[in-house]
Design a protein around this motif. Structure first.
Motif, PDB file in Angstrom:
ATOM      1  N   VAL A  30      26.096   1.615   0.406  1.00  0.00           N
ATOM      2  CA  VAL A  30      25.022   2.514  -0.023  1.00  0.00           C
ATOM      3  C   VAL A  30      23.977   2.663   1.071  1.00  0.00           C
ATOM      4  N   ASP A  31      24.314   2.272   2.291  1.00  0.00           N
ATOM      5  CA  ASP A  31      23.307   2.213   3.334  1.00  0.00           C
ATOM      6  C   ASP A  31      23.104   3.514   4.121  1.00  0.00           C
ATOM      7  N   SER A  32      23.793   4.583   3.727  1.00  0.00           N
ATOM      8  CA  SER A  32      23.591   5.875   4.380  1.00  0.00           C
ATOM      9  C   SER A  32      24.099   6.989   3.468  1.00  0.00           C
ATOM     10  N   ARG A  33      23.638   8.199   3.750  1.00  0.00           N
ATOM     11  CA  ARG A  33      24.123   9.361   2.995  1.00  0.00           C
ATOM     12  C   ARG A  33      25.625   9.532   3.207  1.00  0.00           C
ATOM     13  N   LEU A  36      27.574   7.260   0.971  1.00  0.00           N
ATOM     14  CA  LEU A  36      27.603   7.729  -0.415  1.00  0.00           C
ATOM     15  C   LEU A  36      28.586   8.884  -0.578  1.00  0.00           C
ATOM     16  N   LEU A  37      28.696   9.714   0.449  1.00  0.00           N
ATOM     17  CA  LEU A  37      29.626  10.838   0.393  1.00  0.00           C
ATOM     18  C   LEU A  37      31.071  10.389   0.611  1.00  0.00           C
ATOM     19  N   LYS A  38      31.254   9.275   1.306  1.00  0.00           N
ATOM     20  CA  LYS A  38      32.600   8.750   1.555  1.00  0.00           C
ATOM     21  C   LYS A  38      33.142   8.016   0.338  1.00  0.00           C
ATOM     22  N   GLY A  39      32.275   7.261  -0.335  1.00  0.00           N
ATOM     23  CA  GLY A  39      32.723   6.466  -1.468  1.00  0.00           C
ATOM     24  C   GLY A  39      33.294   5.138  -1.027  1.00  0.00           C
ATOM     25  N   GLY A  43      37.978   6.176  -2.139  1.00  0.00           N
ATOM     26  CA  GLY A  43      37.863   7.291  -1.209  1.00  0.00           C
ATOM     27  C   GLY A  43      37.268   8.549  -1.808  1.00  0.00           C
ATOM     28  N   GLU A  44      36.594   8.413  -2.949  1.00  0.00           N
ATOM     29  CA  GLU A  44      35.968   9.568  -3.594  1.00  0.00           C
ATOM     30  C   GLU A  44      34.459   9.453  -3.452  1.00  0.00           C
ATOM     31  N   PRO A  45      33.765  10.555  -3.160  1.00  0.00           N
ATOM     32  CA  PRO A  45      32.307  10.489  -3.065  1.00  0.00           C
ATOM     33  C   PRO A  45      31.705  10.008  -4.382  1.00  0.00           C
ATOM     34  N   VAL A  46      30.630   9.229  -4.283  1.00  0.00           N
ATOM     35  CA  VAL A  46      29.949   8.793  -5.505  1.00  0.00           C
ATOM     36  C   VAL A  46      28.773   9.694  -5.832  1.00  0.00           C
ATOM     37  N   ILE A  47      28.379  10.515  -4.857  1.00  0.00           N
ATOM     38  CA  ILE A  47      27.387  11.552  -5.146  1.00  0.00           C
ATOM     39  C   ILE A  47      27.928  12.883  -4.660  1.00  0.00           C
ATOM     40  N   GLY A  50      23.589  18.298  -4.909  1.00  0.00           N
ATOM     41  CA  GLY A  50      23.361  19.496  -5.703  1.00  0.00           C
ATOM     42  C   GLY A  50      23.982  19.454  -7.079  1.00  0.00           C
ATOM     43  N   GLN A  51      24.780  18.414  -7.360  1.00  0.00           N
ATOM     44  CA  GLN A  51      25.490  18.336  -8.638  1.00  0.00           C
ATOM     45  C   GLN A  51      25.413  16.934  -9.241  1.00  0.00           C
ATOM     46  N   PRO A  52      24.280  16.586  -9.821  1.00  0.00           N
ATOM     47  CA  PRO A  52      24.182  15.237 -10.392  1.00  0.00           C
ATOM     48  C   PRO A  52      25.208  14.979 -11.495  1.00  0.00           C
ATOM     49  N   GLY A  53      25.580  15.988 -12.265  1.00  0.00           N
ATOM     50  CA  GLY A  53      26.562  15.817 -13.330  1.00  0.00           C
ATOM     51  C   GLY A  53      27.948  15.490 -12.824  1.00  0.00           C
ATOM     52  N   ALA A  54      28.220  15.803 -11.560  1.00  0.00           N
ATOM     53  CA  ALA A  54      29.524  15.517 -10.955  1.00  0.00           C
ATOM     54  C   ALA A  54      29.472  14.280 -10.060  1.00  0.00           C
ATOM     55  N   SER A  55      28.389  13.525 -10.139  1.00  0.00           N
ATOM     56  CA  SER A  55      28.183  12.359  -9.277  1.00  0.00           C
ATOM     57  C   SER A  55      28.468  11.066 -10.040  1.00  0.00           C
ATOM     58  N   PRO A  56      29.609  10.418  -9.759  1.00  0.00           N
ATOM     59  CA  PRO A  56      29.987   9.206 -10.480  1.00  0.00           C
ATOM     60  C   PRO A  56      28.943   8.090 -10.421  1.00  0.00           C
ATOM     61  N   LEU A  57      28.147   8.037  -9.378  1.00  0.00           N
ATOM     62  CA  LEU A  57      27.137   6.992  -9.279  1.00  0.00           C
ATOM     63  C   LEU A  57      26.224   6.979 -10.502  1.00  0.00           C
ATOM     64  N   LEU A  58      25.858   8.144 -10.981  1.00  0.00           N
ATOM     65  CA  LEU A  58      24.973   8.205 -12.146  1.00  0.00           C
ATOM     66  C   LEU A  58      25.648   7.643 -13.397  1.00  0.00           C
ATOM     67  N   GLN A  59      26.947   7.881 -13.548  1.00  0.00           N
ATOM     68  CA  GLN A  59      27.676   7.327 -14.696  1.00  0.00           C
ATOM     69  C   GLN A  59      27.719   5.804 -14.629  1.00  0.00           C
ATOM     70  N   LEU A  60      27.951   5.266 -13.436  1.00  0.00           N
ATOM     71  CA  LEU A  60      28.002   3.816 -13.273  1.00  0.00           C
ATOM     72  C   LEU A  60      26.649   3.180 -13.557  1.00  0.00           C
TER      73      LEU A  60
END
Length: 111
Positions: A30-33, A36-39, A43-47, A50-60
């Motif tokens: 989580v130490d860089s943007r 977060l985009l790499k996951g 291998g899936e982005p966690v953010i 522009g789309q918080p609803g599609a960002s798994p980090l928020l679900q976790l």
């Protein structure tokens, strides 16, 4: 929502201790943007900027994924869960594009 004021303290308090360094949990940093985009290992982005609803980090972070609650339930005495207000800020940050200022560095909390 401003990264260094609103988001950086949350990541430092509740995430960076386990998700930084040479052996991050789940292979997820989580130490860089870019991280977060790499996951993580999946291998899936966690953010998705522009789309918080599609960002798994928020679900976790909202305990919506059983056995993958973040921070883990057993570690919350040391690494507190984000409050509803904090999750709202994180969601707003993602909705705004998840800007990470150049030179912003996360620091691991003192042991």
């Amino acid at each position: 929502v401003e990264f260094t004021r609103d988001i950086q303290p949350l990541l430092e308090r509740s995430c960076v201790a386990c998700h930084s360094g040479g052996r991050p949990k789940g292979g997820f940093l989580v130490d860089s943007r870019a991280a977060l985009l790499k996951g993580g290992n999946r291998g899936e982005p966690v953010i998705v900027p522009g789309q918080p609803g599609a960002s798994p980090l928020l679900q976790l972070l909202q305990d919506q994924v059983e056995d993958q609650e973040m921070p883990p339930l057993g570690k919350r005495a040391r690494y507190p869960a984000l409050t509803r207000d904090e999750i709202g800020k994180l969601s707003g940050w993602i909705a705004q594009g998840a800007d990470w200022p150049t030179g912003a560095t996360l620091h691991t909390p003192s042991q």
